[in-house]
Design an enzyme around this catalytic site. Structure first.
Site, short mmCIF file in Angstrom:
data_model
loop_
_atom_site.label_atom_id
_atom_site.label_comp_id
_atom_site.label_asym_id
_atom_site.label_seq_id
_atom_site.Cartn_x
_atom_site.Cartn_y
_atom_site.Cartn_z
N THR A 194 28.01 25.59 21.70
CA THR A 194 27.18 26.24 20.70
C THR A 194 27.69 27.66 20.48
O THR A 194 28.83 27.98 20.85
CB THR A 194 25.69 26.20 21.12
OG1 THR A 194 24.86 26.62 20.04
CG2 THR A 194 25.42 27.08 22.34
N ASN A 195 26.90 28.53 19.86
CA ASN A 195 27.32 29.91 19.62
C ASN A 195 26.12 30.84 19.75
O ASN A 195 25.01 30.38 20.03
CB ASN A 195 27.99 30.03 18.25
CG ASN A 195 27.05 29.61 17.15
OD1 ASN A 195 26.01 30.21 16.94
ND2 ASN A 195 27.40 28.54 16.44
N ARG A 196 26.32 32.12 19.53
CA ARG A 196 25.30 33.13 19.85
C ARG A 196 24.29 33.37 18.73
O ARG A 196 23.49 34.29 18.81
CB ARG A 196 25.99 34.45 20.21
CG ARG A 196 26.66 34.39 21.58
CD ARG A 196 27.43 35.66 21.86
NE ARG A 196 26.61 36.85 21.68
CZ ARG A 196 27.10 38.07 21.51
NH1 ARG A 196 28.40 38.25 21.47
NH2 ARG A 196 26.29 39.10 21.37
N ALA A 252 25.04 29.43 11.54
CA ALA A 252 26.35 29.58 12.20
C ALA A 252 26.76 28.18 12.64
O ALA A 252 26.54 27.78 13.79
CB ALA A 252 26.22 30.53 13.39
#
Ligand code: CTP
Length: 227
Positions: free
Chosen positions: A31-33, A98
């Site tokens: 995943t991402n932030r 995102a």
């Protein structure tokens, strides 16, 4: 809140938000932030301005704004399906998510044991959902994307504007401390086909209202009516 006195046409707006989760095995994912704050604040701002909003979001800790339609998704493929099925009914589409650019080719059906060292994951590109909006999805409404960049902000954003056939790219410099991912504050550059406009640092809540106003004004100019 309904549009006052019928001066404003109720506009149908799709907003994507949050990160996506790409499974590695049943207990792990990539995943991402992204916190989702910008997309959720935008959904709220459009709804508050009296418009009809569909929020398609990856997993976040945020409450869905009142009176906003909501489709929760996990993966980039799920988000792509939700957008593909709903975008035809929309006047404006704003892509604040995102989305993972890569996903694991063959997620393991069972938990991966700590046996191989190193462990290699094969990643394949996900569909560029924003880049698919015009073609093949056939969206003709007002199309807005985001660009999170660490360098050459304006040039990279302008390239995305052209490549993804957007009407506006909202660009932010994620290398600047204290703004963007995970933060309650942000500062953005609005990149239009003919000019740029700088929006100085402010809260994501305030920024969302300014961006909603800018997007609704742009849409009104495109369709030739009052914002
Ligand atoms: N986006 C999308 N689907 C993807 C990837 C990105 O809809 N699979 C959207 C994001 O929601 C955002 C914009 O595209 O509006 C951001 O694009 P970005 O990932 O920065 O662009 P790329 O074309 O992947 O370029 P880069 O090489 O900079 O990653």
């Amino acid at each position: 809140m309904p549009p006052p006195g019928g001066q404003t046409r109720r506009v149908r707006i799709l907003v994507t938000a949050g990160p996506t989760r790409e499974p590695i095995d049943p207990v792990r994912f990539l995943t991402n932030r992204s916190s989702g704050k910008m997309g959720y604040a935008l959904a709220h701002a459009f709804q508050h301005a009296g418009h009809s909003v569909l929020l398609v979001s990856g997993p976040t800790d945020l409450d869905v704004p009142d009176h906003v339609d909501f489709i929760p998704v996990e993966t980039a493929a799920d988000m792509c399906d939700a957008v593909r099925h709903s975008i035809g009914r929309m006047d404006i589409a704003v892509f604040a998510a995102a989305v993972a650019d890569y996903t694991v080719r063959d997620p393991a059906p069972e938990k991966i044991k700590k046996s191989s060292d190193p462990l290699t994951l094969e990643l394949v590109k996900t569909t560029d959902i924003l880049g698919s909006a015009r073609e093949p999805f056939g969206f003709e409404g007002t199309l807005v994307g985001f660009a999170a960049e660490t360098n050459d902000l304006e040039a990279n954003a302008r390239d995305k504007l052209t490549r993804k056939r957007c009407d506006l790219i909202i660009a932010n410099d994620v290398s600047k401390p204290g703004i963007g991912f995970d933060s309650d504050r942000n500062e953005v550059l609005l990149v239009y086909p003919t000019h740029n406009e700088q929006v100085p640092e402010t809260t994501k809540h305030d920024l969302a209202h300014r961006l909603a106003h800018a997007i609704l004004t742009l849409h009104a100019e495109r369709v030739g009516c009052e914002p």
